[in-house]
Design a protein around this motif. Structure first.
Motif, PDB file in Angstrom:
ATOM      1  N   LEU A  43       0.814  -1.214   0.000  1.00 37.17           N
ATOM      2  CA  LEU A  43       0.000   0.000   0.000  1.00 37.17           C
ATOM      3  C   LEU A  43       0.848   1.265   0.000  1.00 37.17           C
ATOM      4  N   GLY A  44       2.132   1.125   0.255  1.00 34.41           N
ATOM      5  CA  GLY A  44       3.009   2.292   0.298  1.00 34.41           C
ATOM      6  C   GLY A  44       2.815   3.150   1.523  1.00 34.41           C
ATOM      7  N   VAL A  45       2.498   2.528   2.660  1.00 29.63           N
ATOM      8  CA  VAL A  45       2.332   3.269   3.913  1.00 29.63           C
ATOM      9  C   VAL A  45       3.285   2.697   4.956  1.00 29.63           C
ATOM     10  N   GLU A  46       3.701   3.547   5.892  1.00 27.53           N
ATOM     11  CA  GLU A  46       4.582   3.118   6.968  1.00 27.53           C
ATOM     12  C   GLU A  46       3.774   2.614   8.151  1.00 27.53           C
ATOM     13  N   MET A  47       4.449   1.840   9.011  1.00 22.16           N
ATOM     14  CA  MET A  47       3.824   1.329  10.223  1.00 22.16           C
ATOM     15  C   MET A  47       4.836   1.378  11.363  1.00 22.16           C
ATOM     16  N   LEU A  48       4.367   1.120  12.570  1.00 24.53           N
ATOM     17  CA  LEU A  48       5.251   1.108  13.736  1.00 24.53           C
ATOM     18  C   LEU A  48       6.226  -0.059  13.657  1.00 24.53           C
ATOM     19  N   ASP A  49       7.420   0.154  14.159  1.00 25.41           N
ATOM     20  CA  ASP A  49       8.408  -0.914  14.267  1.00 25.41           C
ATOM     21  C   ASP A  49       8.115  -1.760  15.508  1.00 25.41           C
ATOM     22  N   GLY A  50       8.502  -3.018  15.441  1.00 26.61           N
ATOM     23  CA  GLY A  50       8.423  -3.878  16.614  1.00 26.61           C
ATOM     24  C   GLY A  50       7.451  -5.015  16.463  1.00 26.61           C
ATOM     25  N   PRO A  51       7.543  -6.002  17.350  1.00 27.60           N
ATOM     26  CA  PRO A  51       6.650  -7.157  17.275  1.00 27.60           C
ATOM     27  C   PRO A  51       5.259  -6.907  17.847  1.00 27.60           C
ATOM     28  N   HIS A  52       5.145  -5.994  18.824  1.00 30.33           N
ATOM     29  CA  HIS A  52       3.857  -5.755  19.476  1.00 30.33           C
ATOM     30  C   HIS A  52       3.974  -4.518  20.368  1.00 30.33           C
ATOM     31  N   CYS A  53       2.849  -4.130  20.967  1.00 26.50           N
ATOM     32  CA  CYS A  53       2.842  -2.886  21.744  1.00 26.50           C
ATOM     33  C   CYS A  53       3.682  -2.994  23.011  1.00 26.50           C
TER      34      CYS A  53
ATOM     35  N   PHE B 125       7.128  -1.803  21.787  1.00 21.62           N
ATOM     36  CA  PHE B 125       7.363  -0.399  21.466  1.00 21.62           C
ATOM     37  C   PHE B 125       7.044   0.525  22.632  1.00 21.62           C
ATOM     38  N   PHE B 126       6.186   0.113  23.570  1.00 17.81           N
ATOM     39  CA  PHE B 126       5.990   0.940  24.761  1.00 17.81           C
ATOM     40  C   PHE B 126       7.253   0.946  25.620  1.00 17.81           C
ATOM     41  N   GLU B 127       7.894  -0.194  25.750  1.00 20.60           N
ATOM     42  CA  GLU B 127       9.114  -0.248  26.550  1.00 20.60           C
ATOM     43  C   GLU B 127      10.304   0.328  25.797  1.00 20.60           C
ATOM     44  N   GLY B 128      10.192   0.361  24.473  1.00 21.39           N
ATOM     45  CA  GLY B 128      11.302   0.717  23.603  1.00 21.39           C
ATOM     46  C   GLY B 128      11.824  -0.566  22.988  1.00 21.39           C
ATOM     47  N   ASN B 129      11.770  -0.662  21.665  1.00 24.40           N
ATOM     48  CA  ASN B 129      12.077  -1.934  21.008  1.00 24.40           C
ATOM     49  C   ASN B 129      13.459  -2.474  21.366  1.00 24.40           C
TER      50      ASN B 129
ATOM     51  N   GLU C  17       5.328  -6.806  38.873  1.00 27.90           N
ATOM     52  CA  GLU C  17       6.322  -5.758  38.646  1.00 27.90           C
ATOM     53  C   GLU C  17       5.676  -4.641  37.839  1.00 27.90           C
ATOM     54  N   ARG C  18       5.896  -3.419  38.292  1.00 34.99           N
ATOM     55  CA  ARG C  18       5.418  -2.250  37.548  1.00 34.99           C
ATOM     56  C   ARG C  18       6.609  -1.534  36.941  1.00 34.99           C
ATOM     57  N   ARG C  19       6.504  -1.219  35.659  1.00 35.19           N
ATOM     58  CA  ARG C  19       7.516  -0.425  34.971  1.00 35.19           C
ATOM     59  C   ARG C  19       6.832   0.777  34.339  1.00 35.19           C
ATOM     60  N   PHE C  20       7.292   1.945  34.676  1.00 34.43           N
ATOM     61  CA  PHE C  20       6.752   3.135  34.015  1.00 34.43           C
ATOM     62  C   PHE C  20       7.482   3.303  32.682  1.00 34.43           C
ATOM     63  N   THR C  21       6.765   3.060  31.593  1.00 31.82           N
ATOM     64  CA  THR C  21       7.356   3.161  30.256  1.00 31.82           C
ATOM     65  C   THR C  21       7.016   4.481  29.579  1.00 31.82           C
ATOM     66  N   GLY C  22       5.951   5.166  30.051  1.00 30.68           N
ATOM     67  CA  GLY C  22       5.450   6.285  29.264  1.00 30.68           C
ATOM     68  C   GLY C  22       4.963   5.753  27.919  1.00 30.68           C
TER      69      GLY C  22
ATOM     70  N   ASP D 159       8.351   4.144  22.145  1.00 26.71           N
ATOM     71  CA  ASP D 159       8.590   4.396  20.726  1.00 26.71           C
ATOM     72  C   ASP D 159       7.349   4.904  19.993  1.00 26.71           C
ATOM     73  N   LEU D 160       6.176   4.771  20.619  1.00 28.20           N
ATOM     74  CA  LEU D 160       4.979   5.359  20.010  1.00 28.20           C
ATOM     75  C   LEU D 160       5.121   6.854  19.908  1.00 28.20           C
TER      76      LEU D 160
END
Length: 209
Positions: free
Chosen positions: A100-110, A113-117, A193-198, A201-202
């Motif tokens: 389709l010629g469109v970009e998407m997020l990198d990574g295997p899943h959210c 990318f939330f933690e940083g790939n 375990e809680r990790r604050f990721t903010g 990569d999103l």
């Protein structure tokens, strides 16, 4: 005469209101986070179209759903960006986006990318079960009921017997969500375990747009 004769087109073949605008086609599980980032940064040129989050239960349907949304909106935007990572499609979504010629997020899943790939890949965790803010809020709708744990609690060992820890990747500092995530871990018999990721990569990807 066609309706196009009455519309001023930009050099991209778009009506004036479409020039410079970007459509984000995203998973419904990211809606709250994307809207928060838009508001905090004044990204008024970004529009969001969300697909149902429940598609994650049938990832094979995600590529077609994204393609339909791209086809329906391509003529109205200067750029379209897909707010999905692979998300269980086995590379099919990436292939479709390339067609389709469109970009998407990198990574295997959210969770990645939330933690940083890069950070997520380095951890190499095999016994962690992850929740995001969205999944903590929707735990019963996306975990308990679909897996039948509300009707058959004994299935817990079959699904979660090889996990050791529930990792809550927090996008926001919300004590109530943290306590709910802790309760989810207790229900599953897992450490917590809680990790604050903010936004991880999103946010980085949206800044590029």
């Amino acid at each position: 005469m066609t309706w196009l004769d009455d519309v001023e087109l930009t050099e991209h073949g778009l009506p004036p209101e479409g020039r410079g605008r970007v459509l984000l086609i995203g998973c419904g599980a990211l809606a709250r986070e994307v809207l928060a980032l838009k508001a905090a940064n004044g990204w008024d040129h970004l529009d969001l179209a969300c697909l149902p989050a429940i598609l994650h239960n049938h990832p094979e349907k995600i590529p077609d759903a994204v393609a339909q949304e791209v086809a329906a909106n391509r003529g109205d935007y200067a750029q379209i960006f897909v707010l999905y990572a692979d998300c269980g499609t086995g590379g099919l979504l990436q292939a479709r986006c390339a067609e389709l010629g469109v970009e998407m997020l990198d990574g295997p899943h959210c969770y990645s990318f939330f933690e940083g790939n890069e950070v997520f890949a380095e951890r190499g965790e095999m016994t962690a079960f992850y929740l995001t803010d969205f999944l903590v809020r929707q735990f019963d709708a996306f975990v308990t009921r679909p897996l039948g744990l509300d009707r058959h609690p004994g299935l817990r060992d079959m699904y979660f017997g090889n996990y050791e820890t529930l990792v809550y990747q927090a996008q926001t500092d919300d004590p109530a969500l943290t306590e709910k995530a802790r309760a989810c871990a207790e229900r599953l018999g897992l450490g917590f375990e809680r990790r604050f990721t903010g936004y991880g990569d999103l946010e980085t990807a949206l800044r590029r747009l």
